[in-house]
Motif scaffolding. Sequence first.
Motif, mmCIF file in Angstrom:
data_model
loop_
_atom_site.group_PDB
_atom_site.id
_atom_site.type_symbol
_atom_site.label_atom_id
_atom_site.label_comp_id
_atom_site.label_asym_id
_atom_site.label_seq_id
_atom_site.Cartn_x
_atom_site.Cartn_y
_atom_site.Cartn_z
ATOM 1 N N LEU A 45 0.820 -1.203 0.000
ATOM 2 C CA LEU A 45 0.000 0.000 0.000
ATOM 3 C C LEU A 45 0.859 1.261 0.000
ATOM 4 O O LEU A 45 0.460 2.293 -0.546
ATOM 5 N N VAL A 46 2.043 1.186 0.605
ATOM 6 C CA VAL A 46 2.935 2.345 0.666
ATOM 7 C C VAL A 46 4.135 2.180 -0.267
ATOM 8 O O VAL A 46 5.096 2.953 -0.179
ATOM 9 N N SER A 47 4.064 1.189 -1.170
ATOM 10 C CA SER A 47 5.182 0.930 -2.077
ATOM 11 C C SER A 47 4.789 0.914 -3.548
ATOM 12 O O SER A 47 5.657 0.970 -4.415
ATOM 13 N N TYR A 48 3.502 0.815 -3.822
ATOM 14 C CA TYR A 48 3.039 0.703 -5.205
ATOM 15 C C TYR A 48 1.913 1.689 -5.473
ATOM 16 O O TYR A 48 0.987 1.825 -4.672
ATOM 17 N N GLN A 49 2.019 2.362 -6.611
ATOM 18 C CA GLN A 49 0.971 3.269 -7.048
ATOM 19 C C GLN A 49 -0.086 2.517 -7.866
ATOM 20 O O GLN A 49 -1.234 2.937 -7.938
ATOM 21 N N HIS A 50 0.334 1.398 -8.478
ATOM 22 C CA HIS A 50 -0.529 0.668 -9.392
ATOM 23 C C HIS A 50 -0.483 -0.821 -9.072
ATOM 24 O O HIS A 50 0.474 -1.317 -8.477
ATOM 25 N N ARG A 51 -1.499 -1.551 -9.492
ATOM 26 C CA ARG A 51 -1.533 -3.000 -9.339
ATOM 27 C C ARG A 51 -0.535 -3.644 -10.306
ATOM 28 O O ARG A 51 -0.281 -3.128 -11.393
ATOM 29 N N HIS A 52 -0.019 -4.794 -9.899
ATOM 30 C CA HIS A 52 0.925 -5.540 -10.732
ATOM 31 C C HIS A 52 0.490 -7.010 -10.706
ATOM 32 O O HIS A 52 1.073 -7.838 -10.016
ATOM 33 N N ASN A 53 -0.525 -7.316 -11.511
ATOM 34 C CA ASN A 53 -1.202 -8.607 -11.443
ATOM 35 C C ASN A 53 -0.965 -9.483 -12.666
ATOM 36 O O ASN A 53 -1.751 -10.382 -12.949
ATOM 37 N N LEU A 54 0.123 -9.248 -13.390
ATOM 38 C CA LEU A 54 0.366 -10.026 -14.598
ATOM 39 C C LEU A 54 0.441 -11.521 -14.317
ATOM 40 O O LEU A 54 0.062 -12.340 -15.157
ATOM 41 N N ALA A 55 0.926 -11.887 -13.127
ATOM 42 C CA ALA A 55 1.044 -13.310 -12.791
ATOM 43 C C ALA A 55 -0.308 -14.010 -12.753
ATOM 44 O O ALA A 55 -0.375 -15.243 -12.812
ATOM 45 N N ASN A 56 -1.409 -13.242 -12.688
ATOM 46 C CA ASN A 56 -2.746 -13.831 -12.644
ATOM 47 C C ASN A 56 -3.255 -14.255 -14.022
ATOM 48 O O ASN A 56 -4.315 -14.874 -14.122
ATOM 49 N N GLY A 57 -2.530 -13.876 -15.064
ATOM 50 C CA GLY A 57 -2.905 -14.316 -16.402
ATOM 51 C C GLY A 57 -4.066 -13.588 -17.024
ATOM 52 O O GLY A 57 -4.707 -14.102 -17.948
ATOM 53 N N GLU A 58 -4.370 -12.366 -16.557
ATOM 54 C CA GLU A 58 -5.481 -11.607 -17.117
ATOM 55 C C GLU A 58 -5.013 -10.245 -17.630
ATOM 56 O O GLU A 58 -5.771 -9.268 -17.633
ATOM 57 N N ASP A 59 -3.759 -10.177 -18.055
ATOM 58 C CA ASP A 59 -3.184 -8.956 -18.633
ATOM 59 C C ASP A 59 -3.334 -7.744 -17.722
ATOM 60 O O ASP A 59 -3.536 -6.614 -18.181
ATOM 61 N N ASN A 60 -3.266 -7.997 -16.426
ATOM 62 C CA ASN A 60 -3.314 -6.935 -15.422
ATOM 63 C C ASN A 60 -4.642 -6.173 -15.418
ATOM 64 O O ASN A 60 -4.721 -5.026 -14.981
ATOM 65 N N ARG A 61 -5.697 -6.843 -15.875
ATOM 66 C CA ARG A 61 -7.018 -6.205 -15.880
ATOM 67 C C ARG A 61 -7.811 -6.505 -14.612
ATOM 68 O O ARG A 61 -8.813 -5.853 -14.346
ATOM 69 N N ASP A 62 -7.419 -7.510 -13.846
ATOM 70 C CA ASP A 62 -8.177 -7.917 -12.661
ATOM 71 C C ASP A 62 -7.721 -7.127 -11.446
ATOM 72 O O ASP A 62 -6.679 -6.477 -11.455
ATOM 73 N N GLY A 63 -8.504 -7.206 -10.379
ATOM 74 C CA GLY A 63 -8.157 -6.499 -9.143
ATOM 75 C C GLY A 63 -8.628 -5.056 -9.172
ATOM 76 O O GLY A 63 -9.011 -4.503 -10.204
ATOM 77 N N HIS A 64 -8.592 -4.433 -7.993
ATOM 78 C CA HIS A 64 -9.039 -3.046 -7.872
ATOM 79 C C HIS A 64 -8.138 -2.121 -8.679
ATOM 80 O O HIS A 64 -6.907 -2.238 -8.654
ATOM 81 N N HIS A 65 -8.767 -1.182 -9.370
ATOM 82 C CA HIS A 65 -7.992 -0.202 -10.135
ATOM 83 C C HIS A 65 -7.489 0.920 -9.235
ATOM 84 O O HIS A 65 -6.347 1.353 -9.353
#
Length: 734
Positions: free
Chosen positions: A475-495
Motif C-alpha cells: 500500500l505504501v510501495s506501489y501506485q498501481h496493481r501488478h497482477n500479470l502473474a494472474n494471467g489476465e493482462d493486469n485487468r483484474d483487481g481493484h484499479h
Amino acid sequence: MSTVHAQADPEITLENRNLSAGKPYPLGATVATNGVNFALFSANATKVVLCIFDEFGLNEQQICLTQKTRQIWHGFIEGITAGTLYGYRVYGPFEPLLGHRFNHHKLLLDPYAKQLLGGLEPNDANYGYVLDSNESDLSFCKIDNAPFMPKCVVIDDSALKQKPINRPNIPLEKTIIYEAHVKGFSVLNHEVDDDVKGTFAGLASKSAIQYLSQLGVNCIELLPIHSFFNEPFLLEKQLSNYWGYNSIGFFAPNPSYLSGDTVAEFREMVDTFHEANIEVILDVVYNHTAEGNRLGPTLSFRGIDNASYYRLVSNDQRLYINDTGCGNTFNSNHPQVLQLIMDSLRYWVEVMGVDGFRFDLASCLGRETYGFDPGCGFFDALSQDPVLCQVKLIAEPWDIGPGGYQLGNYPIAFSEWNDRYRDTMRRFWRGDNGMLPEFARRFHGSSDFFEHHGRNPSASINFITSHDGFTLNDLVSYQHRHNLANGEDNRDGHHENLSHNYGVEGETDNPDILNIRSRQQRNLLTTLMLSQGVPMLLSGDEMGHSQQGNNNAYCQDNRICWIDWQNIDWSLVEFTAELIKVRKRFPILCHREFIHQPEAQYDNGFIWYSRHGEPMAKRQWSEFEARTLAVVLTSKTQPPHQHPKALLLLLNADEKSHQFVLPVIDGFNQWQPLINTQQLNNADIEELLEQSKVKVAITALDDAATDDNKQPSFACSHQLTLLGRSLMLFHACH
C-alpha cells in the motif's frame, strides 16, 4: 477428448447388507451401532441411488433409496461403518429450460458430507452436457465421471460431540482479529515440522501459537477452510484458487489442509487456540458454489436438485442469477437450503468448536426476491437460533447484485467489514484534501452508520488491508496493481487502491523513501489499533510482507502469498505488539458504547484539537487543505483506586513538518509519551517537550469545544515538531 468409462449397473445391490427404511433426519450419513443412515434432499428427483466404493474409491456398488419423506430420500444400510466411501447418482429430467439438470451418469457429492477423499480431476465427464453442444439446446452427456470425482467419507463424530469446548469468550469490543490463510501462514516457517506445514496442525504448532500470543491478537479469522475446487479457467492457466472462495462442501474441511486422514485435526487446532486464549472465526462462503454458471460442471447441488439449490432467472431457467460474480447464487430463500446452511453453521460451532463466522458477500444471504431485507429469513433464523445467536457474526456487507452495498444496514447481531473506514484512513494518511471530518467519524467508530437499533462501536470491523487488495507494505510501495502473474493482462483487481509509492514503484534502496514508507505503515497500524470498533489485522502486515504489488492474489498459491519467515521486519512486529498492549491497557480504546459529548468532567469522552492546542472550531473542520489534528480521549475512574486517564494523539498527515502545541486539560498532569512513528525514544521526546513552552487555552472536559465564542483561560504548555506523515501518542493521569 472425452474418455468413456463403464458405468456401474444401477440394478446391482450390496450383498449381505440389509437395507431398511431408515430416517429422513438428520440429513447426510449418520453412524449408528449396526450401520449408517443416509438421507438426501431432492424435491424434483425421480430416483436416488446411493453408491458405495471400496477403500480405494473403486468398485462401485449401488443401492436405490426407495423411501421418501417430505422430499427427503433415505435408507439405513446395516453393516456399513465409519470410513466407508460413498456418493450419489440422482435421476430426474434433464430440462435446462425448466431449471432441471439431472444426470444419473454423474457421481454427486453429498451436501452433508463431513470429509472428502481425493481431489477433482479435470475431465469432460464432469459436465452434465456434451461440451461442444449448442448452448441453447444442451445435449445430455452419458459419460461416467466417477473415476474423476472425490468420494464422500462416512464420519463418526460422536466423540467430538462429547468433547468439552473451553471457549475464551472474549467480549466483541475487546477482540483483536488476525486474518490468516491456513497454508500461507505456516508453509515456509522453518520452525514447523515439514509433515504439517500448511495444514491445521501447522497453524496450531507451538511456534505459531507462541508467535500469535506474543503479538497479542486474541482471535484468528481463517480464509475459507470448507472443501473447495479450482475453477476450470484457472487450471487452464496452471493456477489454482489459493483463497478458497469456491466452496463445494459446507461440512467438510478442505482435504489439503489435513496433515493426516481425520477431520479431528481441525478440532484439535481449535482447542489449541482456545488454550492460548485465542478465538477462531471461519470465513464462510454460502453465497455460491464451485459448480459455476450454466456451463459449469455437475458435481453436487446441480445434479441433486438444481431448481431448489440455485436462484434461477424466472423467464429463462437455463440461466443463474449471478449476484456473486462467480456464476451462480445459492438459494438461501429455499427452506431446505436454509436448513443446510444453518446445520453447517451449528456443526462448526457445536462439534468443531469455532467461535464465529465472517460471511462472504453477505448481502446475497439477506436478499429476498424483492431485494435486500434486514428482516429476511436467513437473518431471522440466525437471531433466534439458541446456538448461533451466541457466536460472533461478521458480514461482508456487499455483493454485486442490485442494491448490494448495505454497510450499516445489517441486524443488531452482526458486525460488518467497514470499507469506509479502510478508504478514509488510506486517504487521510496519503494526504488527500478535506479528510478531517471523515477521519474523525471513522476514528470515532462510524456512529453515522452503526449507532441505531442498539448497535455499538463493535459493529464496525475496522481494517486497513485484507486478503483482497494490497498488503500494508504494498500500500505504501506501489501506485498501481501488478497482477500479470494472474494471467489476465493486469485487468483484474481493484484499479484504485488509494495507495502511494513515495517516488519509486516497488522495491528501492533509497533511505528517504524507505523511512517514509516505514512511518506510513506505523501510522496506519497505530490508527487501526486506537480507533473505536474492532480492529482486524491482515496476517503478514505486522512483518512487512509484500505480494510484489499483486492486489488480487487469489490464484497465487506460492511465495507471492506465503509468509516469508526468513525475511521479517522484526522491528515492525515489536511495534505492532506494543500497539496491541496499549489497546488492551486502556479500556477507553475499546468502549462498549459510542462516546459523545461528556456530561461530566473526566467522563468518557473525545475532544478534538487543532495543532495549536486549542479546541477545534467549526470553521477548522472545513479547511480543505488541513492535514493535522489532535484528539484527547478520557476515561472514567477505574476501580480499584485508580485515577481517570487520558490519551492524547497528535496526527500529521501532511508531507511537511508541523509544530504541535500539547493541549492543557484542567486536572491532568504532564503528558507522557507512549508511541511515536518518528522512532524517537521516550527520553528524547520528554527532553524536546522541556525545551519549548507556549501559552495555550485551557479547556475542561465538560466545556467541549463546540462554542466558538467561549472565552478560554490560558496556561503554559509544551510544543513538539512532528515530521511529515507521523504521529505521537501520549497518556496522562488525573
